[in-house]
Design a protein around this motif. Structure first.
Motif, PDB file in Angstrom:
ATOM      1  N   ARG A  87       0.829  -1.207   0.000  1.00  0.00           N
ATOM      2  CA  ARG A  87       0.000   0.000   0.000  1.00  0.00           C
ATOM      3  C   ARG A  87       0.864   1.257   0.000  1.00  0.00           C
ATOM      4  O   ARG A  87       0.622   2.178  -0.787  1.00  0.00           O
ATOM      5  N   PHE A  91       0.796   3.882  -2.712  1.00  0.00           N
ATOM      6  CA  PHE A  91      -0.081   4.938  -2.214  1.00  0.00           C
ATOM      7  C   PHE A  91       0.684   6.214  -1.851  1.00  0.00           C
ATOM      8  O   PHE A  91       0.418   7.289  -2.380  1.00  0.00           O
ATOM      9  N   ALA A 130      -4.253   8.395  -5.475  1.00  0.00           N
ATOM     10  CA  ALA A 130      -3.537   7.329  -4.774  1.00  0.00           C
ATOM     11  C   ALA A 130      -4.486   6.221  -4.324  1.00  0.00           C
ATOM     12  O   ALA A 130      -4.188   5.038  -4.475  1.00  0.00           O
TER      13      ALA A 130
END
Length: 310
Positions: A87, A91, A130
């Motif tokens: 992530r 992200f 994102a």
């Protein structure tokens, strides 16, 4: 680049992109147990929680961590870490690494400083972008963190890859993007509060010569950003966690999840896990931004070294 010092060379967008992802991974490694405690406190009180989860009562940050370690073992504090690192690389690289580039894009030509509105717009843009890209990693991370597994008990998933496959098979590909809307809302708010607050605090400290552009300045700006972000983002963060962890059919939508929480648990439910959220966000911001600033400088230094003639 002959005669240039690393401080004279602004970091490129690619350097910021890579530095942001790496710094966020370092921050996650340092603060993941606090994030797990936050998730457990946020989902406590759900009407359709598992029988095991219903019998477990979490009290405070230290109490929650202690209970998790006692019942599930120390390793359980890092459940979902691999998905968490997935992530952050996808992200944070976008929402933090591209923030300056997007801010410059929105800044009118001829203007020296970006306005608050421009910074907020840049934060919303990179935050939403994102989430759209990294949502499946967030769903898997939350599922791992929310699962109560007694020592020696059955696993919910047999690994991170299996989690992606199982969710896609049982809930469809849409299941991997479950909670995208509340997550976009949450992370747009978080990104605005986090990036804009850090940006402004750091800028003011430098403009008024209260600090120089070094560790103490980055620490103060990051801590302030973490506190402001926690206050603003906690309600939508709780909704996001509840909705992403819910079984199919438990909530009709994120709005239904919100209304259910208000009716069954009252408004205070939106600030469940506030202390671990602040401890996690505050410490995460400090580690991330300090690492981010140092990594940018190291990468620029390496770039200058590579491009300098022998």
């Amino acid at each position: 680049m002959v005669g240039l010092k690393p401080t004279d060379v602004p970091p490129s967008a690619s350097i910021k992109f890579l530095s942001a992802g790496t710094a966020a991974c370092i921050a996650d490694l340092c603060t993941f147990p606090l994030d797990t405690a936050k998730v457990r406190l946020q989902i406590q009180g759900e009407a359709k929680a598992s029988k095991i989860a219903k019998n477990v009562k979490y009290k405070g940050v230290c109490g929650t961590i202690s209970t998790i370690v006692k019942m599930e073992g120390p390793k359980s504090l890092y459940n979902g870490l691999i998905a968490g690192l997935h992530r952050q690389m996808s992200f944070a690289s976008i929402r933090i690494g591209l923030y300056d580039s997007v801010k410059q894009f929105y800044t009118p030509k001829g203007s020296d400083n970006a306005s608050i509105l421009t910074r907020l717009l840049a934060g919303c843009t990179t935050g939403a972008l994102a989430v759209t890209c990294a949502q499946p990693t967030d769903v898997v991370k939350v599922r791992f963190q929310a699962h109560v597994r007694l020592v020696g008990g059955p696993k919910r998933y047999n690994g991170t890859v299996d989690a992606y496959r199982t969710i896609a098979r049982e809930e469809g590909v849409r299941g991997l993007w479950k909670g995208t809307l509340p997550n976009i809302t949450r992370n747009s708010i978080v990104n605005c509060a986090e990036m804009v607050t850090y940006d402004i605090i750091k800028e003011k400290l430098l403009i008024y010569h209260l600090m120089t552009d070094n560790f103490p300045c980055h620490f103060v700006a990051a801590f302030g950003a973490g506190f402001c972000t926690t206050i603003v983002a906690s309600p939508v963060d709780v909704i996001k966690t509840r909705y992403m962890n819910s079984i199919p059919g438990q909530y009709k939508s994120a709005v239904n999840c919100t209304l259910t929480m208000v009716v069954q648990e009252g408004p205070r439910a939106f600030y469940k896990g506030f202390i671990p959220s602040f401890l996690r966000l505050g410490s995460w911001n400090v580690v991330m931004f300090v690492s981010f600033e140092q990594l940018k400088r190291l990468m620029v230094l390496a770039q200058v070294g590579w491009e300098s003639p022998f």
